[in-house]
Enzyme design. Structure first.
Site, mmCIF file in Angstrom:
data_model
loop_
_atom_site.group_PDB
_atom_site.id
_atom_site.type_symbol
_atom_site.label_atom_id
_atom_site.label_comp_id
_atom_site.label_asym_id
_atom_site.label_seq_id
_atom_site.Cartn_x
_atom_site.Cartn_y
_atom_site.Cartn_z
ATOM 1 N N ASP B 39 0.879 -1.327 0.083
ATOM 2 C CA ASP B 39 -0.202 -0.072 0.018
ATOM 3 C C ASP B 39 1.085 1.181 -0.017
ATOM 4 O O ASP B 39 0.506 2.448 0.101
ATOM 5 C CB ASP B 39 -1.105 -0.035 1.253
ATOM 6 N N GLY B 40 2.183 1.353 -0.227
ATOM 7 C CA GLY B 40 2.997 2.324 -0.178
ATOM 8 C C GLY B 40 3.693 2.824 1.086
ATOM 9 O O GLY B 40 4.452 3.675 1.152
ATOM 10 N N HIS B 132 19.759 26.326 3.424
ATOM 11 C CA HIS B 132 19.286 27.738 2.697
ATOM 12 C C HIS B 132 19.502 28.972 3.736
ATOM 13 O O HIS B 132 19.712 29.911 3.294
ATOM 14 C CB HIS B 132 17.607 27.746 2.541
ATOM 15 N N LYS B 195 16.185 42.917 -8.602
ATOM 16 C CA LYS B 195 15.061 43.208 -9.156
ATOM 17 C C LYS B 195 14.873 44.821 -8.947
ATOM 18 O O LYS B 195 14.962 45.262 -7.844
ATOM 19 C CB LYS B 195 14.113 42.423 -8.629
ATOM 20 N N ASP B 223 25.261 30.576 -6.398
ATOM 21 C CA ASP B 223 23.892 30.385 -5.717
ATOM 22 C C ASP B 223 23.740 29.253 -4.851
ATOM 23 O O ASP B 223 24.882 28.356 -4.927
ATOM 24 C CB ASP B 223 22.672 30.464 -6.589
ATOM 25 N N ASP B 227 16.774 25.653 -8.619
ATOM 26 C CA ASP B 227 15.522 24.892 -8.728
ATOM 27 C C ASP B 227 14.832 25.070 -10.174
ATOM 28 O O ASP B 227 15.102 24.346 -10.950
ATOM 29 C CB ASP B 227 14.520 25.321 -7.655
ATOM 30 N N ALA B 229 15.318 27.426 -12.038
ATOM 31 C CA ALA B 229 16.528 28.118 -12.899
ATOM 32 C C ALA B 229 15.902 29.483 -13.169
ATOM 33 O O ALA B 229 16.812 30.160 -14.046
ATOM 34 C CB ALA B 229 17.139 27.038 -13.801
ATOM 35 N N GLY B 230 14.851 29.976 -12.914
ATOM 36 C CA GLY B 230 14.426 31.127 -13.506
ATOM 37 C C GLY B 230 15.121 32.385 -13.010
ATOM 38 O O GLY B 230 15.539 33.140 -13.707
#
Lengths: 296, 318
Positions: B39-40, B132, B195, B223, B227, B229-230
């Protein structure tokens, strides 16, 4: 009381809210491209008693993490109390060390849930009556058996069947609810290494077995236990076999296996959400919403 | 007692190759105790005596993050119940690390929930690479060692002998890491892409602006993770437009979700250097722009020091 839902069983959460004459409070559950989730509670909860409905069936890990995050969000937002309604408590079968070197997964998820801030837990038909002892917060342990007993009454005379020896307490309780309806048990052997199941023997007076048999269990996972048990009952003369199991933790193969088996109908509760692709003609789902509303 | 018999390495299913590399360096076998029920549900069984042993569980909590976290928790529990002397959760990439604060109302601090679950399960120490935000170490009262991927990444960068080097941060939050790399690479030239709100137009939109000179320079964008990559691709293209000779990217964790690989392919980035803190998919490994550096030797050295009681900060944290 404010009622919130995770993503695992929103249908039940809505039924519970309705039974409480309330509406479900909104949450947003955003899934990032990498699979991380971000929860947001979207209603003020300061000094409120809150309820979170989240069943922890498949996908069990994601459902648990979502539950922890929801409880954490509510507590950090000032909720007075958080009742976690976990109709099906995943990992409950791993409630002790079966063999050296194993984890007690149930203990791990219970502690994580308590650490997140849950102050009370409402759950259904636990595999073992000792499970509430693992918690240090109050546990309301409810059962879908009364719903099943009402159905069985409509079918008339028959024999109750426990598919394994572990279900004797349950089958006795059921018998009590049905004016001491006779019961027997089939004996299951499970190979711990392969997980294979075999059922070849019956415990109890087989002469009591009439045409109608009512198999009662706490959950259906692979469906193999039910199917094997039904085969043996059929061999001993049962022609109408009905199944009653609280948690529909169906594996991928279970629906087909049950539909093509010797059983006539399968009754389950809505403690685990059954998606469209796992529904089959022989399946009937009963709701436990009223019971949760009464226990809130 | 046989050599190395005093500690045990365990791995879940998130990065067994890295665990085995560490095991090879340290000369020990790596145990893989995870299996799954039909069932996982995850099942853990450690088929070895752990009594009085130090146990290191190597498990980055990468995608599928929830399963990998649960595997980690259950391995910790199983090790403690088997009388392990001390359990260290080695989490090269710490999932949910970006949900480290209440960035809006009524959200959880998911990273804190995860840290609490890890210590509640019985971990005696958490060990991460480039978490992070380092404040997260305060989510638990247990020791939390965080080391930097720069130890493994720097040799790969130095090998390129980049002249006229400028180290750049792709956003304001990356400045600390960029200055760190610049110092270690002996470069005085730093740039920052940020920005800027453009209110000259009727509708407010974000455009990029830059501090620092990159014309005809070899730029290294730094960095902690890539993730979708934006951010990194936008910053790289902006730097390229300012006349940079080349733009390379160095990051510790390569998540590459969504359209990340396509974005990188179509960008001005000439090369991306990442580590194997997360097990990489075949399409990442095959990607010609991406170079993967191993953190295996770094983690092996750190584990060696933890078990023998030596300092980690002395020369492992650059």
């Amino acid at each position: 009381m404010k009622i919130f839902s995770g993503s695992s069983n929103k249908a039940l959460a809505e039924r519970i809210a309705k039974a409480c004459d309330a509406t479900l409070s909104p949450t947003e559950i955003f899934v990032f491209p990498d699979g991380e989730r971000r929860i947001q509670v979207q209603e003020r909860v300061v000094d409120e008693d809150c309820m979170v409905v989240q069943s922890t069936g498949t996908p069990v890990d994601t459902n648990y993490m979502e539950l922890f995050f929801l409880v954490d969000a509510l507590k950090r937002s000032g909720a007075k109390s958080v009742t976690a309604v976990v109709p099906y408590l995943g990992y409950q079968r791993q409630d002790h060390v079966f063999r050296d070197g194993e984890a007690v997964s149930l203990d791990v998820v219970v502690h994580a849930l308590e650490r997140s801030g849950a102050s009370r837990v409402i759950t259904f038909d636990l595999h073992s009556i000792k499970i509430p002892e693992v918690f240090s917060v109050p546990v309301v342990h409810l059962s879908a058996l009364p719903l099943f007993a009402d159905k069985i009454k409509n079918f008339g005379e028959g024999t109750l069947v426990s598919p394994d020896m572990g279900g004797l307490r349950r089958i006795n309780k059921m018998s009590d609810m049905l004016d001491n309806m006779p019961w027997i048990a089939t004996i299951k052997d499970r190979d711990l290494d392969t997980g294979n199941i075999s059922i070849e023997k019956i415990e109890g007076d087989v002469s009591k077995l009439g045409n109608k048999a009512f198999i009662v269990d706490d959950m259906i996972a692979s469906g193999k236990t039910i199917v094997e048990s039904a085969k043996l009952l059929h061999k001993h003369g049962a022609t109408e076999i009905y199944v009653f199991a609280t948690h529909a933790v169906f594996s991928k193969e279970a629906p087909e296996l049950l539909e093509n088996s010797l059983v006539k109908k399968v009754f389950v509760a809505d403690t685990v959400f059954v998606p469209e692709e796992k529904r089959f003609p022989k399946l009937e789902i009963l709701t436990v919403a009223q019971m949760v509303a009464a226990a809130r | 007692m046989a050599k190395n018999d005093d500690f045990v390495l365990l791995t879940g299913r998130s990065n067994p190759a890295l665990a085995k590399e560490i095991g090879k360096i340290l000369g020990v076998e790596v145990l893989e105790p995870i299996s799954v029920f039909s069932d996982g549900e995850i099942r853990v069984r450690i088929a070895k005596n752990l009594r009085r042993r130090m146990v290191f569980i190597i498990q980055p909590t990468s995608t599928p993050v929830n399963d990998h976290i649960m595997e980690l928790l259950f391995m910790i529990d199983a090790a403690k119940r088997a009388s392990a002397f001390e359990v260290t959760a080695v989490i090269p990439y710490y999932g949910y690390g970006r949900q480290d604060r209440k960035e809006m109302s009524r959200v959880p601090i998911s990273s804190s929930v995860v840290a609490s679950a890890i210590t509640a399960a019985g971990a005696d120490r958490i060990f991460t690479i480039d978490i992070h935000s380092e404040q997260q170490e305060g989510f638990t009262r247990k020791p939390w060692d965080n080391i930097f991927g720069s130890y493994s990444l720097l040799p790969a960068i130095k090998k390129k002998h980049l002249s006229k080097l400028v180290v750049a941060a792709p956003d304001k939050g990356g400045m600390l890491q960029a200055t760190g790399y610049a110092k270690l690479l002996g470069s005085d030239n730093i740039a920052l892409v940020y920005k800027k709100r453009d209110i000259q137009l009727n509708n407010v939109s974000n455009t990029l602006a830059m501090i620092g000179e990159v014309k005809d320079k070899n730029v290294l964008l730094v960095d902690d993770m890539i993730d979708t990559a934006g951010t990194i691709v936008n910053a790289a293209n902006h730097i390229h437009k300012q006349g940079a000779k080349s733009v390379r990217v160095v990051a510790t964790h390569g998540i590459f979700s969504g359209q990340a690989l396509e974005k990188i392919s179509d960008s001005a980035i000439s090369e991306v250097i990442i580590t194997n803190s997360i097990a990489q998919r075949p399409e990442v490994i095959k990607n010609k722009k991406i170079t993967i550096v191993s953190v295996g030797p770094l983690l092996a050295e750190a584990i060696k020091r933890i078990k023998s009681g030596e300092s980690i900060s002395k020369d492992l944290i650059l």
